[in-house]
Design a protein around this motif. Structure first.
Motif, PDB file in Angstrom:
ATOM      1  N   ASP A 135      48.087 -29.623 -65.949  1.00 29.24           N
ATOM      2  CA  ASP A 135      46.678 -29.984 -65.389  1.00 29.24           C
ATOM      3  C   ASP A 135      45.580 -30.278 -66.723  1.00 29.24           C
ATOM      4  N   GLN A 136      45.906 -29.452 -67.772  1.00 33.36           N
ATOM      5  CA  GLN A 136      44.939 -29.798 -69.247  1.00 33.36           C
ATOM      6  C   GLN A 136      45.434 -31.123 -69.633  1.00 33.36           C
ATOM      7  N   PHE A 137      46.853 -31.521 -69.597  1.00 29.53           N
ATOM      8  CA  PHE A 137      47.314 -32.633 -70.068  1.00 29.53           C
ATOM      9  C   PHE A 137      46.643 -34.049 -69.391  1.00 29.53           C
ATOM     10  N   ASP A 138      46.423 -33.656 -68.011  1.00 35.87           N
ATOM     11  CA  ASP A 138      46.147 -34.681 -67.158  1.00 35.87           C
ATOM     12  C   ASP A 138      44.540 -35.015 -67.307  1.00 35.87           C
ATOM     13  N   GLU A 139      43.740 -33.787 -67.522  1.00 30.16           N
ATOM     14  CA  GLU A 139      42.509 -33.772 -67.765  1.00 30.16           C
ATOM     15  C   GLU A 139      42.020 -34.490 -69.051  1.00 30.16           C
ATOM     16  N   ILE A 140      42.785 -34.185 -70.135  1.00 33.23           N
ATOM     17  CA  ILE A 140      42.559 -34.772 -71.380  1.00 33.23           C
ATOM     18  C   ILE A 140      42.804 -36.369 -71.224  1.00 33.23           C
ATOM     19  N   ARG A 141      44.210 -36.774 -70.544  1.00 29.51           N
ATOM     20  CA  ARG A 141      44.515 -37.927 -70.587  1.00 29.51           C
ATOM     21  C   ARG A 141      43.345 -38.862 -69.756  1.00 29.51           C
ATOM     22  N   ASN A 142      42.884 -38.286 -68.766  1.00 30.59           N
ATOM     23  CA  ASN A 142      41.913 -38.954 -68.105  1.00 30.59           C
ATOM     24  C   ASN A 142      40.731 -39.242 -68.822  1.00 30.59           C
ATOM     25  N   ARG A 143      40.271 -38.230 -69.573  1.00 29.98           N
ATOM     26  CA  ARG A 143      39.187 -38.565 -70.372  1.00 29.98           C
ATOM     27  C   ARG A 143      39.446 -39.342 -71.501  1.00 29.98           C
ATOM     28  N   ALA A 144      40.607 -39.471 -72.140  1.00 33.04           N
ATOM     29  CA  ALA A 144      40.914 -40.549 -72.855  1.00 33.04           C
ATOM     30  C   ALA A 144      40.807 -41.996 -72.426  1.00 33.04           C
ATOM     31  N   ILE A 145      41.402 -41.964 -71.291  1.00 31.94           N
ATOM     32  CA  ILE A 145      41.317 -43.455 -70.678  1.00 31.94           C
ATOM     33  C   ILE A 145      40.079 -43.848 -70.246  1.00 31.94           C
ATOM     34  N   SER A 146      39.164 -42.985 -69.901  1.00 26.09           N
ATOM     35  CA  SER A 146      37.786 -43.338 -69.275  1.00 26.09           C
ATOM     36  C   SER A 146      37.090 -43.574 -70.798  1.00 26.09           C
ATOM     37  N   GLU A 147      37.374 -42.917 -71.687  1.00 28.71           N
ATOM     38  CA  GLU A 147      36.527 -43.241 -72.867  1.00 28.71           C
ATOM     39  C   GLU A 147      37.132 -44.384 -74.025  1.00 28.71           C
ATOM     40  N   ASN A 148      38.293 -44.852 -73.621  1.00 23.58           N
ATOM     41  CA  ASN A 148      39.063 -45.703 -74.188  1.00 23.58           C
ATOM     42  C   ASN A 148      39.592 -45.226 -75.605  1.00 23.58           C
ATOM     43  N   ILE A 187      41.627 -34.498 -78.299  1.00 23.58           N
ATOM     44  CA  ILE A 187      42.125 -33.033 -78.531  1.00 23.58           C
ATOM     45  C   ILE A 187      41.359 -32.640 -79.871  1.00 23.58           C
ATOM     46  N   ARG A 188      41.276 -33.673 -80.767  1.00 21.53           N
ATOM     47  CA  ARG A 188      40.717 -33.314 -82.186  1.00 21.53           C
ATOM     48  C   ARG A 188      39.155 -33.062 -81.562  1.00 21.53           C
ATOM     49  N   ASN A 189      38.409 -34.055 -80.724  1.00 20.25           N
ATOM     50  CA  ASN A 189      37.110 -33.714 -80.202  1.00 20.25           C
ATOM     51  C   ASN A 189      37.092 -32.253 -79.962  1.00 20.25           C
ATOM     52  N   LEU A 190      37.914 -31.843 -78.766  1.00 17.51           N
ATOM     53  CA  LEU A 190      37.864 -30.780 -78.033  1.00 17.51           C
ATOM     54  C   LEU A 190      37.755 -29.677 -79.055  1.00 17.51           C
ATOM     55  N   LEU A 191      38.923 -29.727 -79.959  1.00 21.73           N
ATOM     56  CA  LEU A 191      38.812 -28.792 -80.991  1.00 21.73           C
ATOM     57  C   LEU A 191      37.709 -28.486 -81.914  1.00 21.73           C
ATOM     58  N   GLN A 192      37.065 -29.697 -82.073  1.00 21.89           N
ATOM     59  CA  GLN A 192      35.807 -29.515 -82.956  1.00 21.89           C
ATOM     60  C   GLN A 192      34.759 -28.804 -81.979  1.00 21.89           C
TER      61      GLN A 192
END
Length: 82
Positions: free
Chosen positions: A46-59, A66-71
């Protein structure tokens, strides 16, 4: 085959490919070119899919997300501990 350099041993490279932390203990990471550290992180689907979807939508890449979420998480911890 991944070629990382940075003095990683053959055993470390094998472990990296298998998703295992190289010998050296926790909180060590692996040196990679560019003065950075790398680590293996396992997350649930679920976390993977959430991050992947975010990456796709933000290109952007998964790594960038992951770096942004960590920061953001580290920044929010700083706010809590002030």
């Amino acid at each position: 085959m991944l070629e990382w350099g940075g003095g990683m041993t053959d055993e470390g490279k094998k472990g990296w490919r298998l998703g295992q932390m190289p010998k050296g203990g926790p909180a060590v990471g692996t040196d990679v070119p560019g003065g950075k550290k790398a680590l293996v992180v396992k997350i649930d689907v679920d976390q993977f899919d959430e991050i992947r979807n975010r990456a796709i939508s933000e290109n952007t890449s998964m790594a960038e997300q992951i770096r942004n979420l960590l920061q953001w998480g580290m920044d929010s911890l700083d706010e809590v501990t002030k």
